[in-house]
Design an enzyme around this catalytic site. Structure first.
Site, PDB file in Angstrom:
ATOM      1  N   LEU A  19       0.827  -1.205   0.000  1.00 51.80           N
ATOM      2  CA  LEU A  19       0.000   0.000   0.000  1.00 51.80           C
ATOM      3  C   LEU A  19       0.861   1.254   0.000  1.00 51.80           C
ATOM      4  O   LEU A  19       0.530   2.260  -0.613  1.00 51.80           O
ATOM      5  CB  LEU A  19      -0.945   0.006   1.210  1.00 51.80           C
ATOM      6  CG  LEU A  19      -2.069  -1.017   1.150  1.00 51.80           C
ATOM      7  CD1 LEU A  19      -2.806  -1.089   2.471  1.00 51.80           C
ATOM      8  CD2 LEU A  19      -3.034  -0.689   0.027  1.00 51.80           C
ATOM      9  N   LYS A  21       4.941   3.150   1.685  1.00 54.28           N
ATOM     10  CA  LYS A  21       6.106   3.099   2.567  1.00 54.28           C
ATOM     11  C   LYS A  21       6.157   4.336   3.437  1.00 54.28           C
ATOM     12  O   LYS A  21       5.663   5.399   3.046  1.00 54.28           O
ATOM     13  CB  LYS A  21       7.397   3.040   1.724  1.00 54.28           C
ATOM     14  CG  LYS A  21       7.658   1.663   1.116  1.00 54.28           C
ATOM     15  CD  LYS A  21       9.097   1.513   0.676  1.00 54.28           C
ATOM     16  CE  LYS A  21       9.404   0.091   0.209  1.00 54.28           C
ATOM     17  NZ  LYS A  21       8.775  -0.969   1.043  1.00 54.28           N
ATOM     18  N   ASP A 140       2.039  15.448  12.674  1.00 57.26           N
ATOM     19  CA  ASP A 140       2.287  15.119  11.260  1.00 57.26           C
ATOM     20  C   ASP A 140       0.980  15.143  10.475  1.00 57.26           C
ATOM     21  O   ASP A 140       0.741  14.300   9.620  1.00 57.26           O
ATOM     22  CB  ASP A 140       2.972  13.751  11.144  1.00 57.26           C
ATOM     23  CG  ASP A 140       3.593  13.545   9.772  1.00 57.26           C
ATOM     24  OD1 ASP A 140       3.981  12.391   9.455  1.00 57.26           O
ATOM     25  OD2 ASP A 140       3.655  14.521   8.993  1.00 57.26           O
TER      26      ASP A 140
HETATM   27  C1  LIG Z   1       2.443   3.981   4.557  1.00 53.99           C
HETATM   28  C2  LIG Z   1       0.978   3.953   4.176  1.00 53.99           C
HETATM   29  N1  LIG Z   1       0.839   4.551   2.868  1.00 53.99           N
HETATM   30  C3  LIG Z   1      -0.322   4.360   2.124  1.00 53.99           C
HETATM   31  N2  LIG Z   1      -1.407   3.730   2.629  1.00 53.99           N
HETATM   32  C4  LIG Z   1      -2.515   3.574   1.809  1.00 53.99           C
HETATM   33  C5  LIG Z   1      -3.704   2.897   2.304  1.00 53.99           C
HETATM   34  C6  LIG Z   1      -4.787   2.559   1.514  1.00 53.99           C
HETATM   35  N3  LIG Z   1      -5.741   1.987   2.278  1.00 53.99           N
HETATM   36  C7  LIG Z   1      -5.298   1.941   3.565  1.00 53.99           C
HETATM   37  N4  LIG Z   1      -5.937   1.467   4.649  1.00 53.99           N
HETATM   38  C8  LIG Z   1      -5.310   1.548   5.825  1.00 53.99           C
HETATM   39  C9  LIG Z   1      -4.042   2.093   5.939  1.00 53.99           C
HETATM   40 CL1  LIG Z   1      -3.281   2.192   7.516  1.00 53.99          CL
HETATM   41  C10 LIG Z   1      -3.346   2.598   4.842  1.00 53.99           C
HETATM   42  C11 LIG Z   1      -4.010   2.509   3.617  1.00 53.99           C
HETATM   43  N5  LIG Z   1      -2.564   4.040   0.536  1.00 53.99           N
HETATM   44  C12 LIG Z   1      -1.490   4.672   0.030  1.00 53.99           C
HETATM   45  C13 LIG Z   1      -0.349   4.851   0.818  1.00 53.99           C
HETATM   46  F1  LIG Z   1       0.729   5.482   0.324  1.00 53.99           F
HETATM   47  C14 LIG Z   1       0.194   4.714   5.238  1.00 53.99           C
HETATM   48  O1  LIG Z   1      -0.095   4.173   6.315  1.00 53.99           O
HETATM   49  N6  LIG Z   1      -0.083   6.010   4.965  1.00 53.99           N
HETATM   50  C15 LIG Z   1      -0.665   6.856   6.005  1.00 53.99           C
HETATM   51  C16 LIG Z   1      -2.175   6.846   5.893  1.00 53.99           C
HETATM   52  F2  LIG Z   1      -2.665   5.629   6.109  1.00 53.99           F
HETATM   53  F3  LIG Z   1      -2.699   7.703   6.783  1.00 53.99           F
HETATM   54  F4  LIG Z   1      -2.543   7.238   4.623  1.00 53.99           F
END
Ligand SMILES: C[C@H](Nc1nc(-c2c[nH]c3ncc(Cl)cc23)ncc1F)C(=O)NCC(F)(F)F
Length: 296
Positions: A19, A21, A140
């Site tokens: 999903l 990094k 953040d």
């Molecule tokens: C590193 C992770 N990055 C990403 N996550 C997801 C995601 C889709 N669906 C999701 N459902 C639950 C979670 Cl925890 C993440 C995703 N999509 C694109 C991303 F680049 C992340 O945690 N980002 C912080 C936050 F979640 F707030 F956007």
């Protein structure tokens, strides 16, 4: 009403896709399928980068934080997965299919009009109000850390830098700022590493700007600030340059077609003095009033 899991067994977690990094590790989409009949639920699994001992303490704190938060506007904690022997563990969260706000708005589905953006803003504001009531500061808050649950619901999705405000203080001072997202930082956070509910309000103003810019890359806060600083000057201390232009009252320009009362809301969040910024509770009322105006 299915019982929320608290401990997931690694062997039943089936990897589906990556999903994203972060500077801690990565988040994967997995299916938790203990019955082995493909009926399991999809979950987001946050895996810590291996052998990052320092991170392990931060990670434990993040798990402690997210597991204590219960709000419609905060991504749900599901449980932890203790990897075999490695000593490290993974954080299991609900999976939100529409992904982060950035990706969702970039695709700019035409139905995401200003009213919908204000609805999202009011939900983020309510999530932050709840976080403040639990004495947490986020540190953040940014569109990249907001998830889209549906076309009418967003949730705050990441608590990697969240800290608890000490009971006898109004702010939290960090020792060494790591990967600092300074373009979302209030002046006192840039210059003194001081964080408070009011520095979160400053970041909320930046998130409002991202929302009404539809997270367009050409209008993103970092790009606009670097242009204002003059990226031609050899950059040794971007944070000092950013602090100085903010001190000289430069602020992000209004996004294209941004309603004046929304831009004035952003400007209130960007008051130089932290005491001059509105609290999340009054920001919420401002947003509701703006939504009401449109109805009339
Ligand atoms: C590193 C992770 N990055 C990403 N996550 C997801 C995601 C889709 N669906 C999701 N459902 C639950 C979670 Cl925890 C993440 C995703 N999509 C694109 C991303 F680049 C992340 O945690 N980002 C912080 C936050 F979640 F707030 F956007």
């Amino acid at each position: 009403y299915h019982q929320e899991q608290t401990v997931y067994e690694e062997r039943h977690l089936r990897y589906i896709s990556a999903l994203g990094k972060g500077n801690f590790g990565s988040v994967e989409l997995c299916q938790y399928d203990p019955l082995g009949d493909n009926t399991g639920e999809q979950v987001a699994v946050k895996r810590l980068q291996p052998n990052r001992q320092a991170n392990l303490d931060d990670f434990r704190r993040e798990i402690q934080t997210i597991s204590s938060l219960h709000s419609d506007y905060i991504v749900k904690y599901r449980g932890v997965c203790k990897a075999m022997g490695l000593g490290s563990m993974s954080l299991v969260m609900e999976y939100l299919p529409h992904g982060s706000l950035i990706g969702y708005l970039e695709k700019k589905p035409s139905h995401v009009n200003h009213r919908r953006l204000l609805l999202f803003a009011s939900q983020i504001c309510k999530g932050m109000e709840y976080l403040q009531s639990m004495r947490f500061i986020h540190r953040d808050l940014a569109a990249r850390n907001v998830l889209v649950a549906s076309d009418t619901l967003v949730k705050i999705g990441d608590f990697g830098l969240t800290k608890i405000i000490p009971f006898d203080k109004e702010y939290y001072k960090v020792s060494q700022p790591g990967e600092s997202p300074i373009f979302w930082y209030a002046p006192e956070s840039i210059s003194e590493s001081k964080f408070s509910h009011k520095s979160d309000v400053w970041s909320f103003g930046i998130v409002l700007h991202e929302l009404f810019s539809y997270c367009e890359l050409s209008l993103n806060p970092k790009k606009l600030c670097m242009q204002a600083i003059g990226s031609d000057i050899q950059m040794h201390c971007t944070s000092m340059h950013l602090f100085n232009i903010l001190k000289d009252n430069w602020r992000l320009p209004a996004p294209p077609l941004c309603p004046p009362n929304v831009y004035s809301m952003m400007m209130k969040c960007w008051a130089w003095e932290s005491e001059g910024r509105p609290a999340f509770s009054s920001l919420g009322e401002l947003i509701e009033a703006t939504l009401q105006e449109d109805r009339d």
